[in-house]
Design an enzyme around this catalytic site. Structure first.
Site, PDB file in Angstrom:
ATOM      1  N   ALA A 116       0.827  -1.214   0.000  1.00 52.70           N
ATOM      2  CA  ALA A 116       0.000   0.000   0.000  1.00 52.70           C
ATOM      3  C   ALA A 116       0.856   1.257   0.000  1.00 52.70           C
ATOM      4  CB  ALA A 116      -0.924   0.003   1.217  1.00 52.70           C
ATOM      5  N   SER A 120       5.612  -1.125   4.782  1.00 56.13           N
ATOM      6  CA  SER A 120       5.582  -2.340   5.592  1.00 56.13           C
ATOM      7  C   SER A 120       6.983  -2.959   5.662  1.00 56.13           C
ATOM      8  CB  SER A 120       4.578  -3.336   5.025  1.00 56.13           C
ATOM      9  OG  SER A 120       4.903  -3.643   3.695  1.00 56.13           O
ATOM     10  N   SER A 121       7.805  -2.759   4.638  1.00 58.79           N
ATOM     11  CA  SER A 121       9.158  -3.339   4.671  1.00 58.79           C
ATOM     12  C   SER A 121      10.013  -2.704   5.755  1.00 58.79           C
ATOM     13  CB  SER A 121       9.907  -3.130   3.353  1.00 58.79           C
ATOM     14  OG  SER A 121       9.082  -3.303   2.269  1.00 58.79           O
ATOM     15  N   GLU A 153      18.187  -3.566   3.237  1.00 56.46           N
ATOM     16  CA  GLU A 153      17.238  -3.550   2.107  1.00 56.46           C
ATOM     17  C   GLU A 153      17.975  -3.367   0.768  1.00 56.46           C
ATOM     18  OE1 GLU A 153      13.493  -1.841   2.911  1.00 56.46           O
ATOM     19  OE2 GLU A 153      12.934  -1.724   0.794  1.00 56.46           O
ATOM     20  N   ASP A 165      12.220   5.814   4.971  1.00 58.50           N
ATOM     21  CA  ASP A 165      11.244   4.932   5.618  1.00 58.50           C
ATOM     22  C   ASP A 165      11.789   4.345   6.917  1.00 58.50           C
ATOM     23  OD1 ASP A 165       9.947   5.545   3.297  1.00 58.50           O
ATOM     24  OD2 ASP A 165      10.225   3.577   2.370  1.00 58.50           O
TER      25      ASP A 165
HETATM   26  C1  GLA Z   1      10.114   4.513  -1.227  1.00 66.61           C
HETATM   27  C2  GLA Z   1      11.559   4.426  -0.717  1.00 66.61           C
HETATM   28  C3  GLA Z   1      11.956   5.694   0.032  1.00 66.61           C
HETATM   29  C4  GLA Z   1      11.635   6.951  -0.779  1.00 66.61           C
HETATM   30  C5  GLA Z   1      10.209   6.892  -1.314  1.00 66.61           C
HETATM   31  C6  GLA Z   1       9.902   8.019  -2.245  1.00 66.61           C
HETATM   32  O1  GLA Z   1       9.233   4.524  -0.141  1.00 66.61           O
HETATM   33  O2  GLA Z   1      11.715   3.323   0.147  1.00 66.61           O
HETATM   34  O3  GLA Z   1      13.316   5.649   0.367  1.00 66.61           O
HETATM   35  O4  GLA Z   1      12.559   7.129  -1.805  1.00 66.61           O
HETATM   36  O5  GLA Z   1       9.941   5.682  -2.002  1.00 66.61           O
HETATM   37  O6  GLA Z   1       9.940   9.233  -1.570  1.00 66.61           O
END
Ligand code: GLA
Length: 376
Positions: A116, A120-121, A153, A165
């Site tokens: 979504a 979640s990762s 990751e 994230d």
């Molecule tokens: C994904 C990536 C983030 C970021 C966003 C876009 O979520 O994991 O590091 O680059 O896309 O802002």
């Protein structure tokens, strides 16, 4: 969810501890973390839980409540070459990046919907990292853990994500969004209180996943890096709009547009913090919408479902709306008047039905806390 009981049933012994880490939405600052920019995400209430037990040997046994609860088995010495099921790689990657030398048993369970665009990762990686850091007394700071989980990751799972994230999943604070400088990971907590201004942030999961997602992300990254190289700067962070305009003819048009998104998005984030701190939600909403337009037209990472969610929300009175996360599907956010929530959701649902798109899902979430140990 009773992860302690599930763990005991599965592995035959109680876990040493249970930890958790949240997913995120990003208010503004999209696709600029890997350009050393500023971002403004907040941690959502939905969390991933990790129950962990340290073993006295080198065995690794991991399982998830999200898939058939089979135990995936490995060992510390096999970690580097392991090719387990995809979900297991996010866990093993963290063990690898943290340099763990003892065997573990891990069960994870998650409230963060996968696919979504709500990270979640990162929630999974950070729930595992915080449990190990705490229980094994590794003494890593949150900043270090962000870099370590990102490395897991990037290098272990093979997804070229930026640092946003993992950082927000670790550093989120209830009632706040995190202004994160993606170059040095310095932070400032920014108070976010839409509720007491009768506003709400509606999260719309479009349920779209377009095949472009993986390759498209890596390609955008490479295009920004190529502009930086061509113009002799370290990253898009170091480029002003004036400098970019002056160099326009030296760049392929598509790369110029990618860079224009990055450069303007970085200034929008700093502007957004200013207006948010002044409770100026009207200008804040405008910035969200401008961010979407830039992602759609210059960065080309939107898709028909995201555009429809955004346009419909705006037509129904949203102060601003935009796609969030990597794009090509996933979720959008809309800043709306609290009283309009049902109307906007219904409008989006009907618009989706009319276009023959899958039925979207709606969430709303106040900013929650970052990763933590839940219990021993
Ligand atoms: C994904 C990536 C983030 C970021 C966003 C876009 O979520 O994991 O590091 O680059 O896309 O802002």
């Amino acid at each position: 969810m009773n992860i302690r009981e599930d763990f005991a049933k599965l592995f035959g012994l109680n876990p040493d501890l249970v930890s958790s880490a949240p997913g995120r939405v990003n208010l503004i600052g999209e696709h600029i973390d890997y350009s050393d920019g500023f971002v403004l995400p907040f941690a959502i209430q939905a969390r991933t839980y990790c129950a962990l037990r340290i073993r006295s040997d080198e065995r690794i046994r991991v399982a998830t409540n999200q898939h058939k609860r089979d135990i995936f088995e490995s060992s510390i010495s096999e970690l580097k070459t392991q090719t387990g099921p995809v979900w297991s790689r996010y866990i093993l990657g963290v063990l690898w990046a943290l340099g763990i030398k003892v065997g573990v048993e891990i069960l994870v369970d998650s409230e963060v919907p996968s696919g979504a665009g709500l990270s979640s990762s990162a929630a999974l990686e950070c729930s595992v990292a915080i449990a190990l850091n705490h229980h094994l007394e590794l003494g890593r700071s949150l900043t270090e853990l962000a870099r370590i989980t990102q490395r897991a990751e990037n290098e272990y799972v093979g997804v070229p994500c930026g640092i946003m994230d993992q950082s927000i999943s670790l550093m989120g604070r209830a009632g706040h969004a995190l202004l994160l400088d993606c170059r040095d990971l310095s932070t400032r907590q920014i108070k976010v209180d839409f509720e007491s201004h009768d506003l709400k942030l509606l999260i719309v999961d479009t349920r779209a996943h377009h095949a472009l997602a993986d390759g498209g992300y890596a390609e955008r990254r490479a295009q920004c890096e190529s502009v930086a190289k061509a113009l002799g700067v370290r990253a898009m962070r170091d480029l002003s709009l004036g400098e970019l305009e002056a160099a326009r003819t030296r760049l392929p048009d598509v790369n110029y547009k990618r860079a224009r998104h990055a450069v303007t998005e970085i200034s929008r984030v700093l502007e957004a913090v200013k207006v948010l701190e002044a409770d100026d939600f009207s200008n804040f909403g405008d910035l969200l919408t401008k961010s979407h337009q830039s992602l759609r037209d210059d960065y080309n990472v939107s898709c028909p479902e995201l555009d429809l969610a955004v346009d419909t929300a705006l037509n129904l009175g949203a102060l601003g709306a935009r796609m969030v996360g990597g794009g090509f599907g996933g979720s959008a956010i809309a800043l709306i008047r609290s009283d309009d929530a049902a109307k906007v959701a219904l409008g989006i649902e009907q618009a989706f039905e009319k276009r023959g798109f899958s039925s979207p899902r709606f969430f709303d979430s106040l900013p929650g806390d970052g990763a933590r140990v839940e219990s021993y």
